[in-house]
Design a protein around this motif. Structure first.
Motif, mmCIF file in Angstrom:
data_model
loop_
_atom_site.group_PDB
_atom_site.id
_atom_site.type_symbol
_atom_site.label_atom_id
_atom_site.label_comp_id
_atom_site.label_asym_id
_atom_site.label_seq_id
_atom_site.Cartn_x
_atom_site.Cartn_y
_atom_site.Cartn_z
ATOM 1 N N ARG A 1 -13.991 29.963 5.622
ATOM 2 C CA ARG A 1 -13.912 31.131 5.127
ATOM 3 C C ARG A 1 -14.567 31.772 4.953
ATOM 4 N NH1 ARG A 1 -10.390 28.905 2.726
ATOM 5 N NH2 ARG A 1 -9.446 29.185 0.786
ATOM 6 N N LYS B 1 -16.363 34.954 7.101
ATOM 7 C CA LYS B 1 -15.930 36.155 7.146
ATOM 8 C C LYS B 1 -15.943 36.549 5.994
ATOM 9 C CE LYS B 1 -12.538 34.061 10.374
ATOM 10 N NZ LYS B 1 -11.426 33.275 10.123
ATOM 11 N N ARG B 2 -16.035 35.851 4.394
ATOM 12 C CA ARG B 2 -15.640 36.508 3.510
ATOM 13 C C ARG B 2 -17.317 37.803 3.640
ATOM 14 N NH1 ARG B 2 -16.696 35.555 -2.520
ATOM 15 N NH2 ARG B 2 -17.393 37.186 -3.284
ATOM 16 N N THR C 1 -19.602 38.208 5.843
ATOM 17 C CA THR C 1 -20.058 39.231 7.193
ATOM 18 C C THR C 1 -18.882 40.508 7.173
ATOM 19 O OG1 THR C 1 -19.391 37.406 9.381
ATOM 20 C CG2 THR C 1 -19.249 39.533 9.794
ATOM 21 N N ARG C 2 -17.732 40.455 5.945
ATOM 22 C CA ARG C 2 -16.959 41.835 5.894
ATOM 23 C C ARG C 2 -18.427 42.445 4.627
ATOM 24 N NH1 ARG C 2 -11.575 41.421 6.326
ATOM 25 N NH2 ARG C 2 -11.912 40.005 7.843
ATOM 26 N N ARG C 3 -18.194 41.932 4.183
ATOM 27 C CA ARG C 3 -19.093 41.575 2.754
ATOM 28 C C ARG C 3 -20.422 42.597 3.526
ATOM 29 N NH1 ARG C 3 -20.054 38.723 -2.401
ATOM 30 N NH2 ARG C 3 -22.153 38.413 -1.333
ATOM 31 N N LEU D 1 -20.144 44.363 6.193
ATOM 32 C CA LEU D 1 -19.535 45.647 6.895
ATOM 33 C C LEU D 1 -19.414 46.137 5.911
ATOM 34 C CD1 LEU D 1 -18.087 44.042 9.915
ATOM 35 C CD2 LEU D 1 -19.941 45.112 10.075
ATOM 36 N N ILE D 2 -18.957 46.236 4.626
ATOM 37 C CA ILE D 2 -18.687 46.929 4.107
ATOM 38 C C ILE D 2 -19.719 48.019 3.642
ATOM 39 C CG2 ILE D 2 -17.254 47.338 1.396
ATOM 40 C CD1 ILE D 2 -15.595 45.514 2.597
ATOM 41 N N THR E 1 -24.464 41.133 11.212
ATOM 42 C CA THR E 1 -23.839 41.322 10.130
ATOM 43 C C THR E 1 -23.461 39.348 10.685
ATOM 44 O OG1 THR E 1 -21.750 41.780 10.622
ATOM 45 C CG2 THR E 1 -23.139 42.829 9.251
ATOM 46 N N TRP F 1 -9.465 36.248 -0.906
ATOM 47 C CA TRP F 1 -9.251 35.235 0.419
ATOM 48 C C TRP F 1 -9.428 33.909 -0.220
ATOM 49 C CZ3 TRP F 1 -11.470 35.997 5.187
ATOM 50 C CH2 TRP F 1 -11.929 37.504 5.328
#
Lengths: 168, 642
Positions: free
Chosen positions: B434, B437-438, B440-442, B444-445, B478, B531
């Motif tokens: 996971r 995903k973190r 990717t999210r990071r 994107l942010i 990303t 997470w």
């Protein structure tokens, strides 16, 4: 969340509640310092081309710092915990980033007690543990009564000499 | 009592005089122009006086600076007004560096730096002595400090009989000979010849075994140097193209921009008048030419820095030498190695090369004030570098536990594209899935924040609003970036060490011997807690970690993190207890003695020796030399017996 439920339900040692006062007041000092900028700026007639006047700007900033400082002082107190384990000093701390450190007694170089002016006024002390490590080379346990600080220092010193091994 | 070289006094005097003189000249001119105090004539009076003052100070400094090398310590006395005398015990000196920058090299001078474990700054500097003296200091202090300890040791060992150590040496030679025949390396026939009569060879070596114990470990070939220059991007080079600006760079840039229809003299406002395409092409063109310039500078710098790089083992020390214009050399005591890092940037990985960094306490060889990259071997074929890493690690553990525990027992592990080097390149455990995903999210942010920032900027300035869309274009990338980040992170635990890896652009694989651990730290940022992830930092006394190069296990489950923490601490204590026991037993020649000792063996002998640490160090250096002799002789050939 209550301090000290990590590590298999062992209750960690908590700090003295008055340490919150030390932390809060020290951030209030920096807030006052920031606010002072605004006041001085205003006296000198400095004005930004756009936006609020210096007093509002720095005053607002100072207020935010002060509020955050108090909130963090409370939260930090709740998180903080330490314990002397079999072979290491175990510490939990950090509000935003939670940090759990283990300092093996073998690696303790020396131990200090420290009392800053603010700590002295509220009757508290800190213990500083030095290791040769490059990160967190000095680990501070704040918010201890002077007696407890001395005890902790002596205990750590004993444990360090017991397990001495010079291998840097 | 010795003084520095005369020529260095001349150099320093000239420099000091010019500095002070020019400062006075400048100062008096400013004074005359700005305040009208004094006239311009004052400068002609003041400047020579200041020059003389500067010269006088440096000359005085030269005469007040003395140093002396005794059997136990290095004594440096200095200071013109405030005197300072420093006595550095020789066994505390970790590194002796000799630097010969271009000018000093031309004059036959060398600067010698002495480093100890304490503090980040250099303990003592001799600026400058002649080349022969520098070599003498470097040669004497390394082996000499260790020899002084070995004499201490031999006095204790003499009780048990020196024959034992003699036997140990002969055994070692025998084993190296058999190792030779097994591995089937064809070189060094003379060594084969001498091993037939181990006694005579031992006798020949006993007068000073360290002196002749040299071995060339690594030499960067011309081809490798060219590859290295091309593939290594030096962070320092990014500022360098700007240096050219005063010398016509400005005109060039203006002409270049003018061709695109941009006139800088009209100011940034005119940018808005341009269409997006021209702007984009211009920006990309500028960026590309900038990067090209950086690259060129980087190539040149790297070439100059690592020209004729050699890494040798001298006794129980590594010694490197490098440089085309200025010549630099330094030593790394193997017994003080904290961590070993294998670094590969993205290009090096493609081409099958790697770099090796060896870090000792308080000092990172090659990291000259943070400007150089912290490398011991700048570039080499990957498998050779990994083999070298293994050898360094093996030599860094004086108990010989490294070889026993892991050299050849993990051959089943297959590293990325290379399965010949099991320990330094094991199959790694990945972070929790996971975490991807973190990441990717990071990203994107981060992109979102960037877009917002540009958006705000377009309101305030005349930047076209469309610019805010640029980060959004990158959004589909990303997951790829996150995947790459994830794939290049990992860790591996062995009985002897902890291996961590991170970084896509510049991947670093760090090997931390467990017995070098100082602290173990678990961190959970506010995002990681969301997470349910945690990172573990294994901290050593290595100075490289000050620059951010720590061994970190990223993004594992908190429970796993705690398991790792506990296991690291346990293994640390076990390893230290073993070492202590071995030290007290005084039998490091028998390397595998520790195997017989179980965990529970009570170790209450602390009081028997007043300072167990010293004893262990005494033994350690000897043990390191001997334990390192064997595998090296057997695996690499060219141990010059001459």
């Amino acid at each position: 969340m209550p301090p000290g439920d990590q590590g298999g339900g062992v209750q960690l040692q908590t700090l003295h509640p008055r340490v919150r006062l030390v932390w809060a007041v020290s951030t209030l000092f920096s807030a006052a310092f920031v606010a002072g900028f605004g006041v001085v700026g205003d006296r000198l007639g400095v004005a930004l081309p756009v936006g609020p006047s210096p007093v509002t700007l720095f005053g607002g900033l100072a207020a935010v710092i002060a509020v955050l400082g108090v909130v963090f002082a409370v939260l930090r107190y709740r998180v903080w915990g330490y314990e002397i384990r079999d072979d290491s000093l175990y510490l939990v701390r950090g509000v935003l980033t939670r940090r759990v450190s283990s300092v093996p007694f073998v690696r303790v170089q020396h131990v200090d007690t420290r009392r800053g002016p603010l700590e002295r006024t509220v009757g508290l002390a800190s213990v500083v543990v030095y290791t040769a490590g490059s990160r967190g080379a000095d680990i501070t346990v704040p918010g201890l009564t002077p007696d407890r600080a001395t005890q902790l220092r002596e205990r750590l010193r004993e444990l360090a000499t017991e397990s001495e091994y010079d291998a840097v | 009592m010795r003084r520095l070289h005369r020529l260095s006094a001349v150099l320093d005097a000239a420099q000091g005089g010019l500095q002070l003189g020019s400062a006075a000249l400048f100062g008096s001119f400013v004074l005359a122009n700005e305040t009208g105090f004094g006239s311009g004539d004052l400068a002609f009076l003041l400047a020579p006086a200041a020059f003389l003052l500067g010269v006088a100070y440096q000359v005085a400094y030269y005469y007040r600076f003395t140093y002396e090398l005794t059997d136990e310590e290095l004594i440096v006395a200095s200071g013109v007004v405030g005197r300072q005398k420093r006595e550095i015990p020789l066994e505390r000196i970790q590194n002796v560096d000799v630097r010969r920058p271009a000018l000093k090299r031309a004059l036959g001078l060398a600067v010698v730096n002495f480093e100890t474990a304490g503090g980040s700054s250099t303990e003592a500097t001799l600026d400058a002595v002649d080349t022969a003296e520098a070599d003498r200091l470097q040669n004497e202090i390394g082996p000499r400090s260790r020899r002084s300890k070995s004499t201490e040791r031999s006095s204790t060992a003499a009780v048990t009989g020196g024959a034992a150590s003699e036997r140990g040496r002969a055994d070692g030679v025998d084993e190296s000979a058999t190792g030779e025949s097994v591995t089937g390396t064809t070189d060094t026939p003379d060594l084969q010849g001498t091993t037939d009569t181990p006694d005579s060879q031992g006798a020949a070596h006993t007068p000073d075994p360290r002196e002749t114990d040299e071995e060339l470990l690594y030499e960067v070939s011309d081809h490798e140097l060219r590859v290295l220059s091309v593939v290594s991007f030096r962070p320092g080079a990014f500022a360098v193209p700007f240096v050219g600006i005063p010398f016509g760079g400005e005109e060039m840039t203006r002409a270049l921009l003018g061709r695109l229809g941009i006139d800088l003299r009209e100011g940034v406002r005119s940018l808005a008048a341009l269409d997006v395409l021209t702007l984009g092409v211009g920006a990309v063109g500028l960026l590309v030419s900038y990067l090209l310039a950086v690259w060129m500078v980087s190539i040149a710098l790297t070439y100059l820095q690592y020209y004729d790089f050699r890494l040798e083992r001298v006794g129980d020390e590594l010694r490197y030498e490098r440089g085309l214009i200025g010549r630099y050399s330094g030593t790394i005591p193997l017994g003080k190695v904290q961590t070993v890092t294998v670094g590969e940037n993205v290009l090096m990985r493609r081409l099958g090369y790697a770099a090796l960094g060896v870090e000792t306490a308080g000092y990172a060889p090659g990291a000259n004030g943070g400007s150089g990259s912290e490398t011991t071997v700048p570039l080499g074929a990957r498998d050779r570098v990994l083999t070298l890493a293994q050898k360094v690690l093996a030599a860094s553990d004086d108990t010989g536990r490294y070889e026993a525990s892991e050299t050849f027992d993990e051959t089943t592990d297959v590293g990325e594209g290379d399965d010949s080097s099991p320990v330094v390149d094991p199959a790694l455990s990945s972070p929790e899935p996971r975490a991807r995903k973190r990441y990717t999210r990071r990203y994107l942010i981060a992109l979102g924040l960037l877009a917002a920032a540009i958006g705000t900027a377009t309101v305030v300035t005349t930047l076209p609003t469309a610019a805010a869309a640029v980060p959004v274009v990158l959004a589909p990338l990303t997951p790829v970036a996150a995947r790459l980040k994830y794939r290049h992170r990992g860790y591996h635990e062995t009985a002897w060490s902890l291996v961590t890896r991170a970084g896509f652009w510049r991947r670093r694989t760090r090997i931390v011997p467990v017995f070098r651990l100082q602290n173990v730290l678990i961190t959970r940022t506010i995002f990681q807690r969301r997470w349910g992830l945690a990172s573990v930092t294994a901290d050593t006394a290595s100075s490289a970690s000050i620059v951010g190069g720590e061994a970190v296990i990223y993004d594992v489950n908190p429970e796993r993190a705690d398991e790792i923490r506990v296991s690291l601490l346990e293994r640390l204590n076990a390893a230290l207890a073993e070492r202590k026991r071995a030290a007290l037993a005084g039998e490091t020649d028998e390397e595998f003695e520790w195997v017989g000792d179980a965990e529970g063996a009570t170790d209450t002998d602390e009081s028997a020796s007043e300072s167990p640490g010293d004893v262990s160090e005494t033994l350690s250096t000897d043990g390191a030399a001997e334990s390192s002799e064997r595998p090296e002789d057997s695996s690499v050939g060219p141990s010059d017996g001459a």
